[in-house]
Design a protein around this motif. Structure first.
Motif, mmCIF file in Angstrom:
data_model
loop_
_atom_site.group_PDB
_atom_site.id
_atom_site.type_symbol
_atom_site.label_atom_id
_atom_site.label_comp_id
_atom_site.label_asym_id
_atom_site.label_seq_id
_atom_site.Cartn_x
_atom_site.Cartn_y
_atom_site.Cartn_z
ATOM 1 N N ASN A 344 0.842 -1.198 0.000
ATOM 2 C CA ASN A 344 0.000 0.000 0.000
ATOM 3 C C ASN A 344 0.877 1.247 0.000
ATOM 4 O O ASN A 344 0.869 2.037 0.944
ATOM 5 C CB ASN A 344 -0.926 -0.008 1.215
ATOM 6 N N PRO A 345 1.657 1.459 -1.085
ATOM 7 C CA PRO A 345 2.606 2.580 -1.116
ATOM 8 C C PRO A 345 1.949 3.949 -1.067
ATOM 9 O O PRO A 345 2.608 4.929 -0.731
ATOM 10 C CB PRO A 345 3.351 2.361 -2.445
ATOM 11 N N SER A 346 0.652 4.035 -1.382
ATOM 12 C CA SER A 346 -0.038 5.329 -1.359
ATOM 13 C C SER A 346 -0.683 5.621 -0.004
ATOM 14 O O SER A 346 -1.385 6.620 0.148
ATOM 15 C CB SER A 346 -1.111 5.367 -2.449
ATOM 16 N N LEU A 347 -0.450 4.767 0.984
ATOM 17 C CA LEU A 347 -1.042 4.957 2.309
ATOM 18 C C LEU A 347 -0.640 6.304 2.893
ATOM 19 O O LEU A 347 0.542 6.685 2.875
ATOM 20 C CB LEU A 347 -0.578 3.826 3.247
ATOM 21 N N ALA A 348 -1.609 7.018 3.415
ATOM 22 C CA ALA A 348 -1.334 8.308 4.044
ATOM 23 C C ALA A 348 -0.604 8.103 5.373
ATOM 24 O O ALA A 348 -0.875 7.150 6.107
ATOM 25 C CB ALA A 348 -2.642 9.063 4.276
ATOM 26 N N ASP A 349 0.336 9.015 5.667
ATOM 27 C CA ASP A 349 1.061 9.001 6.949
ATOM 28 C C ASP A 349 1.708 7.637 7.194
ATOM 29 O O ASP A 349 1.529 7.023 8.248
ATOM 30 C CB ASP A 349 0.121 9.372 8.094
ATOM 31 N N GLU A 501 -6.518 3.607 11.585
ATOM 32 C CA GLU A 501 -7.744 3.655 10.800
ATOM 33 C C GLU A 501 -7.541 3.059 9.413
ATOM 34 O O GLU A 501 -8.482 2.560 8.803
ATOM 35 C CB GLU A 501 -8.211 5.109 10.662
ATOM 36 N N GLU A 502 -6.301 3.124 8.919
ATOM 37 C CA GLU A 502 -5.972 2.568 7.612
ATOM 38 C C GLU A 502 -4.645 1.838 7.699
ATOM 39 O O GLU A 502 -3.761 2.223 8.452
ATOM 40 C CB GLU A 502 -5.869 3.671 6.552
ATOM 41 N N MET A 503 -4.499 0.790 6.878
ATOM 42 C CA MET A 503 -3.243 0.046 6.822
ATOM 43 C C MET A 503 -2.977 -0.376 5.382
ATOM 44 O O MET A 503 -3.868 -0.408 4.562
ATOM 45 C CB MET A 503 -3.296 -1.181 7.731
#
Length: 503
Positions: A344-349, A501-503
């Motif tokens: 997931n290279p576009s993951l924020a933070d 919240e996201e991974m």
């Protein structure tokens, strides 16, 4: 009950079934069946209660002092100290969740002959530049070198003892060096504690009780006796507790007794918990027996745990072979960074998530092992996103949050008339408070880890078998998703682990 009331069990069951008020419960009926009472559960009522109510935890009174982490000054925190740090931290949070007053204490190893050795090593080989650049690394290297040199120079050990005697006697130069080493160590320790998300109410150490040791000895006047010039407390079934050596010097046990008496006088606790390795069982058995003789029977409790095991067995700081906690945490974060870049290279933070997942993986790997057992550290298992690991729990939480975002849902509750999969998930959600209570009573955070893993498995089965978005039961199913995510986040928080919240 039958014996005390002098009535038949069947009669008592009949009366009990007729007297139960089930109006505010998930049960619809109570029927006597011989000596038993059968309660009939309304599944939809249970589901609706789980969805509409926050978890209700037992609330307890009382004060507990938890002694945990306790690294040695002037040495890096080894991976062996992780167990005490994260088990103690989890217990502090669990007790507070149950409404107890908790005092978390970090009781540093900041006194003893090793500081005389370090003073000698500093005077011989110390570098101001290296101390400024990497204080603990340099002090550790000096300590290791001292023991290496002592193998060929028999005078070094005596020099170390002499230097510590000077420190005890208040020598100004020795005291200044000790204070420098202690202050530099605390700065470095705090970096690791921040990474772990651990904090303490009180940070103290053995040195703080050096002067109070004589007060502890005085308190033992009625139970202590002389033996070959030393002062001891004789104990049944175990060696005596040595309070003062024949040369007048006090010991670790004396200072530990002084610390315990001070905590009792200051906090008036119901329990003094010591989260310390199982190899200290005899020491605490002696300490608690002496406390009992002084009128504080049952206040002390040793929350023991097993060791970390690696291929070469137990770790040694003297020869520089210790596996450092900082290195393990940094490696875990680095490995998670690689996974993020791959999946997931576009993951924020990304950096924050890498820290949360990497550090959380290490903490969960420790806490998910029953503290009575040794931990065998295996990187593949620690960072397995699909197995029984911290990242698996965090990923399940993030997946649920993704479902809610996709549906544009805030998890609002609607009346639910749902099926078997929903019931199984709701029943497990309802068990969360009792699992927290069980973990508190057993002093075992792994009970919460096991619960979270079971909840993830149940949710993922629900997710695979039931259509959520676009179904006729979308709203209550989304509410069930939201409740599951909330409980996972609460459970991880009790363990000291973030819920991304996201991974």
């Amino acid at each position: 009950m039958a014996k005390s009331q002098k009535r038949s069990p069947a009669a008592i069951a009949q009366e009990l079934a007729g007297s139960l008020d089930l109006s505010d419960s998930s049960f619809v009926s109570a029927e006597a069946a011989g000596p038993y009472v059968n309660l009939r559960l309304d599944r939809n009522r249970l589901i609706n209660r789980v969805l509409s109510e926050e978890p209700v935890f037992e609330q307890r009174s009382g004060t507990v002092v938890v002694d945990y982490s306790a690294p040695n000054i002037a040495k890096p925190i080894g991976i062996g100290h992780l167990r005490s740090t994260v088990i103690g931290g989890a217990l502090v949070r669990i007790f507070r969740r149950l409404g107890m007053t908790v005092v978390g204490v970090n009781y540093l190893g900041d006194w003893g002959t090793q500081f005389g050795k370090l003073i000698v090593a500093w005077r011989k080989w110390g570098s101001e530049e290296e101390l400024a650049a990497a204080p603990i690394k340099h002090l550790h290297a000096l300590y290791v070198r001292f023991h290496k040199e002592a193998e060929d120079d028999e005078t070094l050990e005596q020099q170390g003892r002499d230097a510590f005697k000077q420190l005890e006697d208040g020598n100004a130069d020795c005291r200044t060096l000790w204070e420098r080493f202690r202050a530099a160590s605390l700065v470095e320790f705090e970096k690791t504690y921040r990474q772990l998300g651990v904090s303490f109410d009180v940070v103290t150490g053995e040195a703080a009780y050096q002067d109070k040791a004589q007060e502890a000895i005085a308190a033992c006047a009625g139970i202590a006796s002389e033996s070959d010039g030393a002062l001891v407390v004789e104990l049944d079934g175990m060696p005596p507790l040595l309070l003062r050596k024949s040369d007048g010097a006090t010991l670790y046990a004396t200072r530990d007794l002084a610390a315990a008496l001070d905590r009792i006088a200051t906090y008036h606790p119901d329990s003094l918990l010591y989260v310390v390795g199982q190899e200290q069982q005899l020491h605490f058995a002696q300490l608690f027996t002496v406390l009992g003789k002084l009128g504080f029977d049952g206040v002390g409790e040793h929350v023991s745990f097993g060791l970390y095991r690696f291929a070469d067995g137990k770790m040694s700081t003297r020869k520089g072979k210790s596996v450092l906690m900082e290195d393990v945490l940094d490696k875990a974060v680095a490995l998670v960074r690689e996974v993020i870049e791959q999946k997931n290279p576009s993951l924020a933070d990304k950096e924050t998530v890498a820290q949360q997942v990497g550090v959380g993986a290490v903490i969960f790997a420790d806490l998910s092992t029953d503290r009575a057992r040794d931990v065998v550290f295996d990187w593949d298992k620690v960072l397995d996103f699909s197995g029984e690991s911290g990242p698996y729990v965090q990923y399940t939480h993030a997946r649920i949050r993704s479902v809610l975002r996709k549906a544009g849902s805030d998890g609002a509750v609607g009346d639910a008339s749902l099926g078997e999969e929903e019931f199984r998930l709701a029943r497990l959600l309802a068990a969360f408070p009792s699992r927290v209570t069980e973990a508190a009573d057993a002093r075992k955070p792994h009970i919460i880890c096991r619960y979270l893993l079971d909840l993830c498995q149940q949710y993922n089965q629900f997710y695979q078998n039931v259509r959520i978005i676009g179904s006729e039961q979308e709203q209550p199913r989304l509410a069930l998703c939201a409740k599951t995510a909330d409980v996972l986040a609460q459970g991880l928080s009790l363990l000291g682990i973030a819920a991304p919240e996201e991974m």
